[in-house]
Motif scaffolding. Structure first.
Motif, PDB file in Angstrom:
ATOM      1  N   GLY A  30      20.344 -50.588 -17.839  1.00 25.70           N
ATOM      2  CA  GLY A  30      21.099 -49.397 -18.190  1.00 25.70           C
ATOM      3  C   GLY A  30      21.724 -48.778 -16.963  1.00 25.70           C
ATOM      4  N   MET A  31      22.323 -47.606 -17.174  1.00 29.42           N
ATOM      5  CA  MET A  31      22.948 -46.894 -16.069  1.00 29.42           C
ATOM      6  C   MET A  31      22.977 -45.403 -16.351  1.00 29.42           C
ATOM      7  SD  MET A  31      26.104 -45.844 -17.311  1.00 29.42           S
ATOM      8  CE  MET A  31      27.223 -45.781 -15.982  1.00 29.42           C
ATOM      9  N   VAL A  32      23.018 -44.631 -15.267  1.00 27.54           N
ATOM     10  CA  VAL A  32      23.153 -43.183 -15.376  1.00 27.54           C
ATOM     11  C   VAL A  32      24.152 -42.744 -14.320  1.00 27.54           C
ATOM     12  CG1 VAL A  32      21.177 -42.690 -13.860  1.00 27.54           C
ATOM     13  CG2 VAL A  32      21.948 -40.968 -15.499  1.00 27.54           C
ATOM     14  N   LYS A  33      25.049 -41.845 -14.720  1.00 25.98           N
ATOM     15  CA  LYS A  33      26.005 -41.240 -13.790  1.00 25.98           C
ATOM     16  C   LYS A  33      25.812 -39.736 -13.853  1.00 25.98           C
ATOM     17  CE  LYS A  33      29.879 -44.298 -14.799  1.00 25.98           C
ATOM     18  NZ  LYS A  33      31.300 -44.275 -15.151  1.00 25.98           N
ATOM     19  N   TYR A  34      25.684 -39.112 -12.693  1.00 25.90           N
ATOM     20  CA  TYR A  34      25.589 -37.663 -12.661  1.00 25.90           C
ATOM     21  C   TYR A  34      26.252 -37.138 -11.405  1.00 25.90           C
ATOM     22  CZ  TYR A  34      21.506 -38.313  -9.585  1.00 25.90           C
ATOM     23  OH  TYR A  34      20.666 -38.684  -8.566  1.00 25.90           O
ATOM     24  N   ILE A  35      26.653 -35.869 -11.477  1.00 26.24           N
ATOM     25  CA  ILE A  35      27.291 -35.190 -10.349  1.00 26.24           C
ATOM     26  C   ILE A  35      26.427 -33.996  -9.989  1.00 26.24           C
ATOM     27  CG2 ILE A  35      29.315 -33.924  -9.546  1.00 26.24           C
ATOM     28  CD1 ILE A  35      30.977 -35.425 -11.601  1.00 26.24           C
ATOM     29  N   THR A  36      26.161 -33.851  -8.708  1.00 21.39           N
ATOM     30  CA  THR A  36      25.400 -32.708  -8.218  1.00 21.39           C
ATOM     31  C   THR A  36      26.368 -31.636  -7.744  1.00 21.39           C
ATOM     32  OG1 THR A  36      23.601 -34.154  -7.541  1.00 21.39           O
ATOM     33  CG2 THR A  36      23.660 -31.967  -6.559  1.00 21.39           C
ATOM     34  N   HIS A  37      26.247 -30.448  -8.323  1.00 21.25           N
ATOM     35  CA  HIS A  37      27.032 -29.281  -7.931  1.00 21.25           C
ATOM     36  C   HIS A  37      26.104 -28.294  -7.218  1.00 21.25           C
ATOM     37  CE1 HIS A  37      30.552 -30.381 -10.391  1.00 21.25           C
ATOM     38  NE2 HIS A  37      29.673 -30.821 -11.276  1.00 21.25           N
ATOM     39  N   ALA A  38      26.663 -27.224  -6.699  1.00 20.00           N
ATOM     40  CA  ALA A  38      25.861 -26.222  -5.981  1.00 20.00           C
ATOM     41  C   ALA A  38      24.778 -25.616  -6.874  1.00 20.00           C
ATOM     42  CB  ALA A  38      26.763 -25.130  -5.426  1.00 20.00           C
ATOM     43  N   ASP A  39      25.074 -25.431  -8.165  1.00 14.36           N
ATOM     44  CA  ASP A  39      24.145 -24.736  -9.048  1.00 14.36           C
ATOM     45  C   ASP A  39      23.588 -25.588 -10.182  1.00 14.36           C
ATOM     46  OD1 ASP A  39      26.598 -24.979 -10.311  1.00 14.36           O
ATOM     47  OD2 ASP A  39      26.404 -23.079 -11.388  1.00 14.36           O
ATOM     48  N   LYS A  40      24.054 -26.848 -10.294  1.00 12.90           N
ATOM     49  CA  LYS A  40      23.618 -27.669 -11.430  1.00 12.90           C
ATOM     50  C   LYS A  40      23.781 -29.150 -11.127  1.00 12.90           C
ATOM     51  CE  LYS A  40      28.167 -27.558 -13.579  1.00 12.90           C
ATOM     52  NZ  LYS A  40      28.964 -26.941 -14.620  1.00 12.90           N
ATOM     53  N   ILE A  41      23.154 -29.943 -11.976  1.00 19.10           N
ATOM     54  CA  ILE A  41      23.405 -31.376 -12.031  1.00 19.10           C
ATOM     55  C   ILE A  41      24.017 -31.633 -13.402  1.00 19.10           C
ATOM     56  CG2 ILE A  41      22.383 -33.675 -12.125  1.00 19.10           C
ATOM     57  CD1 ILE A  41      20.285 -32.746 -10.141  1.00 19.10           C
ATOM     58  N   PHE A  42      25.180 -32.263 -13.408  1.00 20.32           N
ATOM     59  CA  PHE A  42      25.864 -32.571 -14.663  1.00 20.32           C
ATOM     60  C   PHE A  42      25.722 -34.062 -14.936  1.00 20.32           C
ATOM     61  CE2 PHE A  42      29.483 -33.840 -17.250  1.00 20.32           C
ATOM     62  CZ  PHE A  42      29.330 -32.975 -18.314  1.00 20.32           C
ATOM     63  N   VAL A  43      25.048 -34.388 -16.035  1.00 28.22           N
ATOM     64  CA  VAL A  43      24.866 -35.782 -16.430  1.00 28.22           C
ATOM     65  C   VAL A  43      26.107 -36.212 -17.200  1.00 28.22           C
ATOM     66  CG1 VAL A  43      23.447 -37.425 -17.710  1.00 28.22           C
ATOM     67  CG2 VAL A  43      22.359 -35.512 -16.519  1.00 28.22           C
ATOM     68  N   MET A  44      26.834 -37.155 -16.614  1.00 25.42           N
ATOM     69  CA  MET A  44      28.075 -37.626 -17.221  1.00 25.42           C
ATOM     70  C   MET A  44      27.824 -38.730 -18.243  1.00 25.42           C
ATOM     71  SD  MET A  44      30.278 -37.715 -13.672  1.00 25.42           S
ATOM     72  CE  MET A  44      31.291 -39.011 -14.288  1.00 25.42           C
ATOM     73  N   GLN A  45      26.848 -39.590 -17.942  1.00 24.71           N
ATOM     74  CA  GLN A  45      26.638 -40.744 -18.796  1.00 24.71           C
ATOM     75  C   GLN A  45      25.230 -41.291 -18.591  1.00 24.71           C
ATOM     76  OE1 GLN A  45      29.577 -43.720 -17.868  1.00 24.71           O
ATOM     77  NE2 GLN A  45      29.569 -44.547 -19.934  1.00 24.71           N
ATOM     78  N   LEU A  46      24.584 -41.634 -19.700  1.00 21.83           N
ATOM     79  CA  LEU A  46      23.289 -42.315 -19.664  1.00 21.83           C
ATOM     80  C   LEU A  46      23.337 -43.397 -20.728  1.00 21.83           C
ATOM     81  CD1 LEU A  46      20.319 -42.747 -18.887  1.00 21.83           C
ATOM     82  CD2 LEU A  46      19.721 -40.913 -20.470  1.00 21.83           C
ATOM     83  N   GLN A  47      23.162 -44.625 -20.307  1.00 22.44           N
ATOM     84  CA  GLN A  47      23.195 -45.739 -21.246  1.00 22.44           C
ATOM     85  C   GLN A  47      22.002 -46.654 -20.984  1.00 22.44           C
ATOM     86  OE1 GLN A  47      26.978 -47.636 -20.532  1.00 22.44           O
ATOM     87  NE2 GLN A  47      28.073 -46.215 -21.857  1.00 22.44           N
ATOM     88  N   ILE A  48      21.351 -47.059 -22.066  1.00 19.92           N
ATOM     89  CA  ILE A  48      20.248 -48.013 -22.012  1.00 19.92           C
ATOM     90  C   ILE A  48      20.626 -49.161 -22.958  1.00 19.92           C
ATOM     91  CG2 ILE A  48      17.777 -48.396 -22.409  1.00 19.92           C
ATOM     92  CD1 ILE A  48      18.277 -46.286 -20.239  1.00 19.92           C
ATOM     93  N   LEU A  49      20.471 -50.394 -22.500  1.00 21.88           N
ATOM     94  CA  LEU A  49      20.771 -51.533 -23.374  1.00 21.88           C
ATOM     95  C   LEU A  49      19.958 -51.424 -24.662  1.00 21.88           C
ATOM     96  CD1 LEU A  49      20.799 -54.529 -20.845  1.00 21.88           C
ATOM     97  CD2 LEU A  49      22.759 -53.497 -21.997  1.00 21.88           C
ATOM     98  N   PRO A  50      20.568 -51.793 -25.801  1.00 27.34           N
ATOM     99  CA  PRO A  50      19.882 -51.641 -27.088  1.00 27.34           C
ATOM    100  C   PRO A  50      18.464 -52.212 -27.140  1.00 27.34           C
ATOM    101  CG  PRO A  50      22.164 -52.207 -27.460  1.00 27.34           C
ATOM    102  CD  PRO A  50      21.930 -52.307 -25.968  1.00 27.34           C
ATOM    103  N   ARG A  51      18.247 -53.368 -26.546  1.00 25.79           N
ATOM    104  CA  ARG A  51      16.906 -53.975 -26.641  1.00 25.79           C
ATOM    105  C   ARG A  51      15.857 -53.220 -25.826  1.00 25.79           C
ATOM    106  NH1 ARG A  51      19.603 -58.105 -23.526  1.00 25.79           N
ATOM    107  NH2 ARG A  51      18.682 -58.270 -21.449  1.00 25.79           N
ATOM    108  N   TYR A  52      16.287 -52.288 -24.974  1.00 25.26           N
ATOM    109  CA  TYR A  52      15.356 -51.480 -24.184  1.00 25.26           C
ATOM    110  C   TYR A  52      15.264 -50.036 -24.683  1.00 25.26           C
ATOM    111  CZ  TYR A  52      15.066 -55.325 -20.922  1.00 25.26           C
ATOM    112  OH  TYR A  52      14.841 -56.551 -20.354  1.00 25.26           O
ATOM    113  N   GLN A  53      16.036 -49.704 -25.707  1.00 22.97           N
ATOM    114  CA  GLN A  53      15.979 -48.356 -26.258  1.00 22.97           C
ATOM    115  C   GLN A  53      14.680 -48.160 -27.029  1.00 22.97           C
ATOM    116  OE1 GLN A  53      19.624 -47.775 -28.476  1.00 22.97           O
ATOM    117  NE2 GLN A  53      20.884 -48.034 -26.645  1.00 22.97           N
TER     118      GLN A  53
END
Length: 79
Positions: free
Chosen positions: A9-32
């Motif tokens: 799978g993969m995760v994309k996030y951006i760190t800002h001064a006051d927050k972390i914004f999760v842009m994308q979280l994907q897990i392959l179906p067989r691992y969900q």
């Protein structure tokens, strides 16, 4: 996201001064359903907490992952 060297799978996030914004979280179906998404999100929440930040994300209402986010304490702020 890797397990024993295998990309599951993969995760994309951006760190800002006051927050972390999760842009994308994907897990392959067989691992969900094995707690990987929860583990990744708990890690991000802890990362944010350490820096006194909060975590934000966008999710479609029909996305089954919405239930996971709600169990982790996320609340809907808008549609």
């Amino acid at each position: 996201i890797e397990i024993s060297g295998e990309s599951v799978g993969m995760v994309k996030y951006i760190t800002h001064a006051d927050k972390i914004f999760v842009m994308q979280l994907q897990i392959l179906p067989r691992y969900q359903g094995q707690g990987l998404g929860r583990t990744v999100m708990e890690y991000i929440i802890e990362l944010a907490s350490t820096d006194s930040k909060h975590v934000e994300l966008h999710v479609l209402k029909a996305n089954p992952a919405k239930q996971l986010y709600e169990r982790l304490g996320f609340v809907v702020y808008g549609e």
